[in-house]
Design a protein around this motif. Sequence first.
Motif, PDB file in Angstrom:
ATOM      1  N   ALA A   1       1.203 -27.831 -10.115  1.00 49.11           N
ATOM      2  CA  ALA A   1       0.787 -28.028  -8.728  1.00 49.11           C
ATOM      3  C   ALA A   1      -0.558 -28.757  -8.662  1.00 49.11           C
ATOM      4  O   ALA A   1      -0.749 -29.681  -7.865  1.00 49.11           O
ATOM      5  CB  ALA A   1       0.693 -26.686  -8.017  1.00 49.11           C
ATOM      6  N   ALA A   2      -1.493 -28.349  -9.530  1.00 46.80           N
ATOM      7  CA  ALA A   2      -2.817 -28.992  -9.556  1.00 46.80           C
ATOM      8  C   ALA A   2      -2.705 -30.449  -9.964  1.00 46.80           C
ATOM      9  O   ALA A   2      -3.358 -31.322  -9.379  1.00 46.80           O
ATOM     10  CB  ALA A   2      -3.732 -28.238 -10.521  1.00 46.80           C
TER      11      ALA A   2
ATOM     12  N   PHE B   1      -7.026 -31.208   0.203  1.00 44.20           N
ATOM     13  CA  PHE B   1      -5.575 -31.328   0.100  1.00 44.20           C
ATOM     14  C   PHE B   1      -4.877 -29.977   0.286  1.00 44.20           C
ATOM     15  O   PHE B   1      -3.679 -29.855   0.041  1.00 44.20           O
ATOM     16  CB  PHE B   1      -5.189 -31.925  -1.255  1.00 44.20           C
ATOM     17  CG  PHE B   1      -5.292 -33.424  -1.297  1.00 44.20           C
ATOM     18  CD1 PHE B   1      -4.165 -34.215  -1.109  1.00 44.20           C
ATOM     19  CD2 PHE B   1      -6.508 -34.045  -1.504  1.00 44.20           C
ATOM     20  CE1 PHE B   1      -4.258 -35.593  -1.134  1.00 44.20           C
ATOM     21  CE2 PHE B   1      -6.613 -35.424  -1.539  1.00 44.20           C
ATOM     22  CZ  PHE B   1      -5.481 -36.207  -1.348  1.00 44.20           C
TER      23      PHE B   1
ATOM     24  N   SER C   1      -5.324 -27.005  -1.290  1.00 44.11           N
ATOM     25  CA  SER C   1      -5.119 -26.119  -2.439  1.00 44.11           C
ATOM     26  C   SER C   1      -6.139 -24.993  -2.439  1.00 44.11           C
ATOM     27  O   SER C   1      -7.266 -25.144  -1.953  1.00 44.11           O
ATOM     28  CB  SER C   1      -5.217 -26.910  -3.746  1.00 44.11           C
ATOM     29  OG  SER C   1      -6.501 -27.473  -3.886  1.00 44.11           O
TER      30      SER C   1
ATOM     31  N   LYS D   1      -2.375 -37.410  -6.426  1.00 40.94           N
ATOM     32  CA  LYS D   1      -2.430 -38.056  -5.105  1.00 40.94           C
ATOM     33  C   LYS D   1      -3.860 -38.453  -4.755  1.00 40.94           C
ATOM     34  O   LYS D   1      -4.102 -39.525  -4.205  1.00 40.94           O
ATOM     35  CB  LYS D   1      -1.863 -37.113  -4.044  1.00 40.94           C
ATOM     36  CG  LYS D   1      -0.350 -36.950  -4.105  1.00 40.94           C
ATOM     37  CD  LYS D   1       0.149 -36.057  -3.001  1.00 40.94           C
ATOM     38  CE  LYS D   1       1.672 -36.004  -2.972  1.00 40.94           C
ATOM     39  NZ  LYS D   1       2.248 -35.457  -4.199  1.00 40.94           N
ATOM     40  N   ALA D   2      -4.822 -37.579  -5.078  1.00 43.18           N
ATOM     41  CA  ALA D   2      -6.221 -37.916  -4.822  1.00 43.18           C
ATOM     42  C   ALA D   2      -6.662 -39.099  -5.671  1.00 43.18           C
ATOM     43  O   ALA D   2      -7.449 -39.949  -5.229  1.00 43.18           O
ATOM     44  CB  ALA D   2      -7.096 -36.697  -5.111  1.00 43.18           C
TER      45      ALA D   2
ATOM     46  N   GLY E   1      -0.121 -32.427  -9.562  1.00 42.79           N
ATOM     47  CA  GLY E   1       0.488 -33.195  -8.483  1.00 42.79           C
ATOM     48  C   GLY E   1      -0.491 -33.527  -7.376  1.00 42.79           C
ATOM     49  O   GLY E   1      -0.548 -34.665  -6.891  1.00 42.79           O
ATOM     50  N   ILE E   2      -1.308 -32.554  -6.975  1.00 40.54           N
ATOM     51  CA  ILE E   2      -2.285 -32.786  -5.912  1.00 40.54           C
ATOM     52  C   ILE E   2      -3.376 -33.748  -6.372  1.00 40.54           C
ATOM     53  O   ILE E   2      -3.764 -34.682  -5.665  1.00 40.54           O
ATOM     54  CB  ILE E   2      -2.898 -31.450  -5.458  1.00 40.54           C
ATOM     55  CG1 ILE E   2      -1.822 -30.584  -4.798  1.00 40.54           C
ATOM     56  CG2 ILE E   2      -4.058 -31.696  -4.491  1.00 40.54           C
ATOM     57  CD1 ILE E   2      -2.278 -29.174  -4.505  1.00 40.54           C
ATOM     58  N   ALA E   3      -3.886 -33.513  -7.605  1.00 37.51           N
ATOM     59  CA  ALA E   3      -4.962 -34.363  -8.127  1.00 37.51           C
ATOM     60  C   ALA E   3      -4.508 -35.805  -8.307  1.00 37.51           C
ATOM     61  O   ALA E   3      -5.290 -36.740  -8.108  1.00 37.51           O
ATOM     62  CB  ALA E   3      -5.466 -33.795  -9.454  1.00 37.51           C
TER      63      ALA E   3
ATOM     64  N   MET F   1     -10.013 -31.022  -3.831  1.00 38.79           N
ATOM     65  CA  MET F   1      -8.836 -30.156  -3.921  1.00 38.79           C
ATOM     66  C   MET F   1      -8.652 -29.343  -2.638  1.00 38.79           C
ATOM     67  O   MET F   1      -7.533 -29.179  -2.158  1.00 38.79           O
ATOM     68  CB  MET F   1      -8.967 -29.221  -5.122  1.00 38.79           C
ATOM     69  CG  MET F   1      -8.886 -29.923  -6.475  1.00 38.79           C
ATOM     70  SD  MET F   1      -7.332 -30.818  -6.730  1.00 38.79           S
ATOM     71  CE  MET F   1      -6.137 -29.477  -6.705  1.00 38.79           C
TER      72      MET F   1
ATOM     73  N   GLY G   1      -7.093 -27.895 -10.614  1.00 32.50           N
ATOM     74  CA  GLY G   1      -7.167 -29.273 -10.147  1.00 32.50           C
ATOM     75  C   GLY G   1      -8.567 -29.836 -10.241  1.00 32.50           C
ATOM     76  O   GLY G   1      -8.768 -31.003 -10.614  1.00 32.50           O
TER      77      GLY G   1
ATOM     78  N   ALA H   1      -6.508 -24.679  -7.127  1.00 35.54           N
ATOM     79  CA  ALA H   1      -7.710 -25.459  -6.808  1.00 35.54           C
ATOM     80  C   ALA H   1      -8.644 -25.538  -8.010  1.00 35.54           C
ATOM     81  O   ALA H   1      -9.217 -26.595  -8.301  1.00 35.54           O
ATOM     82  CB  ALA H   1      -8.433 -24.841  -5.614  1.00 35.54           C
TER      83      ALA H   1
END
Length: 463
Positions: free
Chosen positions: A270-271, A341, A343, A277-278, A273-275, A338, A351, A348
């Motif tokens: 999950a971390a 987004f 998290s 995008k950032a 995937g979010i990171a 983080m 990430g 978080a």
Amino acid sequence: MRAAEHRRELVTLAYPVYAELLSGVTAGIINMVWVARLGGHAVAAVAVATNVENLLLGVIFVAGSGTTVLVARARGAGDRAATHSAVRGGWALWAVITPVVAVGGYLCREPLARLLLGGGEGGSLRLATGYFAIALPGIAVLFATNVVDGILKGMGDTRTPMRLAAVANGSILVLDPLLILGCGLGVRGAAIATVLGRSAALACGLVVLHRGRASRRPAEAAECGIGSLGADARRTARTGLPMSADFVVRMAGALALVAVVARIGVDEVAAYGIATKAMYVATMAFYSVRQAAAIHTAHLLGAGHDQRRAVGRQALLLSGALGLSALLILLTAAPWIMRAFGSQGEVAEAGALYLRCLGPYLVLLACFIALGGVFEGSGASPALARVTLCGTTLQLALAYGLSGWGLPGICLAMASSMALQCAAVGRMYLRTGRMGRTERPPATGSEADRPWIPAAAASDETH
């Protein structure tokens, strides 16, 4: 040209490209905001479909990127026949590629959705299949827009593609709530809104081309002794295929890396995937410099000025500065990024750690991507594609071996692989005389496939 003039030209070309790339990400965010109101199954369906779309975009880069380089080179040479030949080649490839992807994708929409969602008969599968039923035939519009953008960028106009992206996003922003919620079309409404928004942008782009800003009238083209349509398409394919392969390999590598990260844990996936995008905010800036360097290099070569080293130096300085800025921002603001987004907790924390460890990789990536533009513009992109393929393979192997160190191990694998890729490309860049033979799109038949090496004096590079 002096160093400051090269740098100014790169910045002028790059910043509209960056705005255009950011605009593409914005379209996905707009869709997600409205689809999120429909529940988790809808979000999963659109997320999967968007990833497929991004991968398919690499296919049409054969036409779009090839057209950009050939049009820029022809513009530099002042060769109107070659410009028309490059434009015809881009549209010919679009006509060949689009039916295969659009029709084939529509016919395989359910098996494709099942494969990507891990099988089953759940709601996500049904929704993804419905989205694909509209989005995959509608890919023809996205592909056509990519060719239009390629023509305009080749003519040195990067602002119009930026405006076209704004038209598409503005249309999607209005149509999404109307179709998804107002008309009750749900996920299908998101697909329809996306296709209609892109269609509006395409219509505007075609109007620009029709006005003669980046194309020629048929009567004028006939006077230039243009070669066969097949030869035009082959020339564009030869130029654009390595760039397309480079993009597809990187996208496939990023998807494969998810499986490696999954060995660490769910929070880390999950971390990651979010990171990621950032991270796009930074990497899109690097790619905007790359496109600018490709356009500028091709234009200069077409004019008979071999200034690849001079352009490469300025692209490295510009992109390297962006990479260092990204490193500093991630070191200081990773936790806040983080949280922005959405998290929390262990995701978080993981990430933020990943983003802070990512800085060296981003600086190296910035340098690699910047030099890649010089290779693309000079017709030496096959060598770049080979380096990318080897580097991505090595990255996955190292990531698998270092995954026991958690996300910092993944970052170390990425940075190590990119350092070797930079070393390989840097070595080729320093030997610019052997970067590859460039071709000028010829005006008439017998010269159609004759290799061309710029005749400009080497002293041009010192100016």
